[in-house]
Design a protein around this motif. Structure first.
Motif, PDB file in Angstrom:
ATOM      1  N   LYS A 175      28.901  31.729  37.992  1.00 38.03           N
ATOM      2  CA  LYS A 175      27.458  31.675  38.259  1.00 38.03           C
ATOM      3  C   LYS A 175      27.260  31.811  39.773  1.00 38.03           C
ATOM      4  O   LYS A 175      27.225  30.832  40.519  1.00 38.03           O
ATOM      5  N   ALA A 176      27.142  33.039  40.208  1.00 37.80           N
ATOM      6  CA  ALA A 176      27.036  33.323  41.635  1.00 37.80           C
ATOM      7  C   ALA A 176      25.676  32.880  42.176  1.00 37.80           C
ATOM      8  O   ALA A 176      24.647  33.037  41.512  1.00 37.80           O
ATOM      9  N   THR A 177      25.688  32.313  43.385  1.00 37.14           N
ATOM     10  CA  THR A 177      24.436  32.031  44.078  1.00 37.14           C
ATOM     11  C   THR A 177      24.045  33.271  44.894  1.00 37.14           C
ATOM     12  O   THR A 177      24.770  34.266  44.914  1.00 37.14           O
ATOM     13  N   ALA A 178      22.930  33.184  45.575  1.00 38.84           N
ATOM     14  CA  ALA A 178      22.478  34.296  46.420  1.00 38.84           C
ATOM     15  C   ALA A 178      23.074  34.215  47.820  1.00 38.84           C
ATOM     16  O   ALA A 178      22.706  35.011  48.692  1.00 38.84           O
ATOM     17  N   PHE A 179      24.007  33.291  48.038  1.00 40.67           N
ATOM     18  CA  PHE A 179      24.525  33.043  49.379  1.00 40.67           C
ATOM     19  C   PHE A 179      26.022  33.285  49.451  1.00 40.67           C
ATOM     20  O   PHE A 179      26.744  33.103  48.472  1.00 40.67           O
TER      21      PHE A 179
ATOM     22  N   MET B  67      26.249  28.793  54.019  1.00 40.38           N
ATOM     23  CA  MET B  67      25.939  27.469  53.510  1.00 40.38           C
ATOM     24  C   MET B  67      26.897  26.378  53.977  1.00 40.38           C
ATOM     25  O   MET B  67      26.567  25.196  53.914  1.00 40.38           O
TER      26      MET B  67
ATOM     27  N   GLN C 180      26.752  17.475  46.381  1.00 37.01           N
ATOM     28  CA  GLN C 180      26.684  18.574  47.344  1.00 37.01           C
ATOM     29  C   GLN C 180      28.026  18.794  48.050  1.00 37.01           C
ATOM     30  O   GLN C 180      28.092  18.944  49.260  1.00 37.01           O
TER      31      GLN C 180
ATOM     32  N   TYR D 132      29.661  30.064  44.636  1.00 32.52           N
ATOM     33  CA  TYR D 132      29.320  29.936  43.214  1.00 32.52           C
ATOM     34  C   TYR D 132      28.766  28.551  42.916  1.00 32.52           C
ATOM     35  O   TYR D 132      29.175  27.558  43.545  1.00 32.52           O
ATOM     36  N   MET D 133      27.835  28.492  41.967  1.00 29.32           N
ATOM     37  CA  MET D 133      27.281  27.219  41.533  1.00 29.32           C
ATOM     38  C   MET D 133      28.222  26.630  40.489  1.00 29.32           C
ATOM     39  O   MET D 133      28.247  27.064  39.340  1.00 29.32           O
TER      40      MET D 133
ATOM     41  N   ASP E  47      29.174  37.715  38.137  1.00 29.34           N
ATOM     42  CA  ASP E  47      28.041  36.877  37.762  1.00 29.34           C
ATOM     43  C   ASP E  47      27.829  37.041  36.258  1.00 29.34           C
ATOM     44  O   ASP E  47      27.147  37.959  35.816  1.00 29.34           O
TER      45      ASP E  47
ATOM     46  N   ASP F  94      26.162  20.800  38.098  1.00 27.46           N
ATOM     47  CA  ASP F  94      25.009  20.006  38.519  1.00 27.46           C
ATOM     48  C   ASP F  94      25.406  18.623  39.021  1.00 27.46           C
ATOM     49  O   ASP F  94      24.549  17.763  39.207  1.00 27.46           O
TER      50      ASP F  94
END
Length: 227
Positions: free
Chosen positions: A72-76, A81, A102, A94-95, A188, A98
């Motif tokens: 699950k790729a992030t936009a960054f 980050m 952090q 990647y995310m 992704d 949950d």
């Protein structure tokens, strides 16, 4: 990102798949183990777990586990980050899930990396300080590391419910080289699709042996035509 996690508990790698199963496309596990992938069924609607493949990197004594969603790729990118990681500008962040307060964890194929821990199947986790040095010195490629923001924490009850026929999740191992390559692939959603295709192929080859849910029914793109 508040911190980079490099204090994974020391655990022995789980046994490798028997040599006699090298002709299998995918191996179905009766019990999840460190280094395996959990494949979500097509009916999973949890925001984080939908269309997910989860790499389990820590097994708890009580039957729970911790892992990361692998594609699950992030936009960054990582350098955007995580302060101080300019040499990893080519790496997508990647995310991983949950949970995790952090934190960031890194997975890679480098057995020799100081501070890393083997997961089995050619995968290792941690050793971020040594990774930074190696990439800065040019001895390892930044693109060989995969970074995850946060993780998925599964209780023993979560695992039991997910792996029932109603839950539909599958615990899988691919042949070692393919297992590591697919897990570390920059993608992704592609890992979930390819695993579905592998499950369908293996069930066809084995005449339906290993049927443990509907994750292998193909889902959206799991019919083997998603290359």
């Amino acid at each position: 990102v508040d911190r980079v996690k490099d204090d994974e508990p020391s655990e022995e790698a789980q046994p490798q798949p028997p040599a006699g199963q090298s002709d299998s496309v995918v191996r179905f596990l009766d019990r999840p183990e460190q280094g395996c992938l959990l494949l979500a069924p097509k009916h999973e609607f949890d925001h984080f777990k939908k269309n997910a493949a989860i790499l389990l990197h820590t097994m708890d004594m009580d039957g729970g586990a911790t892992g990361v969603i692998v594609d699950k790729a992030t936009a960054f990118n990582v350098d955007e980050m995580v302060p101080g990681f300019d040499d990893f500008s080519e790496c997508v962040l990647y995310m991983g899930g949950d949970d995790g307060k952090q934190s960031v964890v890194v997975v890679h194929p480098h057995a020799e990396l100081e501070g890393g821990r083997p997961l089995g199947m050619g995968l290792h986790i941690g050793g971020i300080a040594a990774a930074k040095r190696a990439v800065a010195e040019g001895t390892l490629e930044a693109g060989s590391f995969k970074f995850f923001f946060n993780h998925v924490k599964l209780t023993a009850v979560d695992m039991q419910n997910m792996l029932t026929p109603d839950g539909g999740w599958l615990a899988l191992m691919l042949p070692e080289g393919e297992h590591a390559a697919l897990t570390l692939k920059n993608s992704d959603g592609e890992v979930w699709r390819k695993l579905n295709a592998s499950v369908k192929k293996e069930r066809t080859r084995a005449g339906g042996v290993g049927d443990g849910g509907d994750a292998g029914d193909g889902g959206d793109g799991g019919d083997g035509d998603n290359e």
